[in-house]
Design an enzyme around this catalytic site. Structure first.
Site, PDB file in Angstrom:
ATOM      1  N   MET A 174       6.919  -2.166   4.180  1.00 21.26           N
ATOM      2  CA  MET A 174       8.331  -1.873   4.172  1.00 21.26           C
ATOM      3  C   MET A 174       8.998  -2.483   5.397  1.00 21.26           C
ATOM      4  O   MET A 174       8.344  -3.047   6.259  1.00 21.26           O
ATOM      5  CB  MET A 174       8.567  -0.360   4.167  1.00 21.26           C
ATOM      6  CG  MET A 174       7.906   0.365   2.988  1.00 21.26           C
ATOM      7  SD  MET A 174       8.424  -0.169   1.363  1.00 21.26           S
ATOM      8  CE  MET A 174       7.011  -1.153   0.879  1.00 21.26           C
ATOM      9  N   CYS A 175      10.287  -2.341   5.500  1.00 24.73           N
ATOM     10  CA  CYS A 175      11.045  -2.865   6.628  1.00 24.73           C
ATOM     11  C   CYS A 175      11.949  -1.760   7.160  1.00 24.73           C
ATOM     12  O   CYS A 175      11.942  -0.640   6.668  1.00 24.73           O
ATOM     13  CB  CYS A 175      11.880  -4.069   6.194  1.00 24.73           C
ATOM     14  SG  CYS A 175      10.942  -5.378   5.364  1.00 24.73           S
TER      15      CYS A 175
END
Length: 263
Positions: A1-2
């Site tokens: 994820m970011c």
């Protein structure tokens, strides 16, 4: 994820927004609080986009009038393939660069996707900046039919062969067709979710005047304070003004107000 963040309000330095808060985007690059869906750090690149302020003396590039203090050519981007903490030049740039409209992101690449600065948000077109926090399940086969609807030139000029870059192309295509930003984000989330169930589709878009965001499978918070709005994957401090956004929501915000609707 970011992890990503958008800010609209009185001019602030990039350092004040991204480096100095106790749980800043810099800290989130190695110690995020919420990395559901995989990943433990965001070390596969970062990017910042900002809208320049008026030049000295009030002279504006391209000599066009605008009340929000932005320059004519559109946003400026700074993207790197390495982690934010390893870039010795960024703190110096961030200390002297101020803006009233910023979008920034730190990246955790999905396995099999390239680690290169062109794969880092924000993606840009004209006055728009875009970021994606999440992943498309079954990539790339799950969304091949959606990609077929795009102009060939859009596919040939993707920033990178990643799910985030394709999501940006899908959103941009809707915008070019006349959709407003909120509708373009909502429709893109709907069609990708149908094609690739279980995808995490937190999208973030700004034109420098408003922020548009979706939550679909990941966290998002909004803070309105002192004539400014910040929309972020995670609160960067303990200010009680932060409000969590429910999952499956669409956010539209400016420096004085925001709305949250079901997707």
């Amino acid at each position: 994820m970011c992890r990503h963040l958008a800010y609209l309000g009185p001019p602030a330095t990039l350092s004040a927004l991204l480096l100095e808060p106790p749980h800043s985007l810099l800290r989130q690059s190695w110690a995020p609080r919420d990395m559901r869906g995989g990943g433990t750090i965001n070390a596969d690149g970062f990017g910042v986009g900002w809208y320049p302020l008026l030049a000295a003396g009030g002279v504006r590039a391209e000599e066009r009038s605008d009340e929000d203090g932005r320059s004519g050519p559109g946003p400026v981007r700074y993207r790197r393939a390495g982690p934010m903490w390893s870039d010795p030049g960024f703190p110096e740039l961030a200390r002297v660069t101020a803006s009233g409209a910023v979008l920034a992101a730190v990246r955790s690449a999905t396995v099999g996707m390239p680690v290169h600065e062109s794969a880092c948000a924000p993606f840009a077109a004209g006055d728009l900046l875009f970021s994606h926090n999440g992943r498309v399940t079954g990539w790339p086969r799950s969304v091949a039919k959606l990609a077929e609807r795009l102009p060939v030139t859009d596919l040939l000029t993707l920033d990178a062969p990643t799910d985030a870059a394709l999501l940006w192309a899908l959103v941009r295509h809707r915008l070019r067709g006349g959709a407003d930003p909120a509708s373009a984000l909502a429709a893109t989330v709907s069609e990708v979710d149908a094609a690739a169930p279980g995808s995490r589709l937190n999208l973030l878009l700004t034109d420098g005047r408003r922020v548009y965001a979706t939550t679909a499978g990941h966290s998002l918070s909004v803070r309105l304070a002192a004539g400014a709005v910040t929309v972020a994957s995670e609160p960067y401090d303990d200010d009680p003004a932060w409000r969590p956004v429910p999952d499956r929501s669409l956010v539209v915000a400016d420096p004085t107000t925001h709305t949250v609707e079901d997707l």
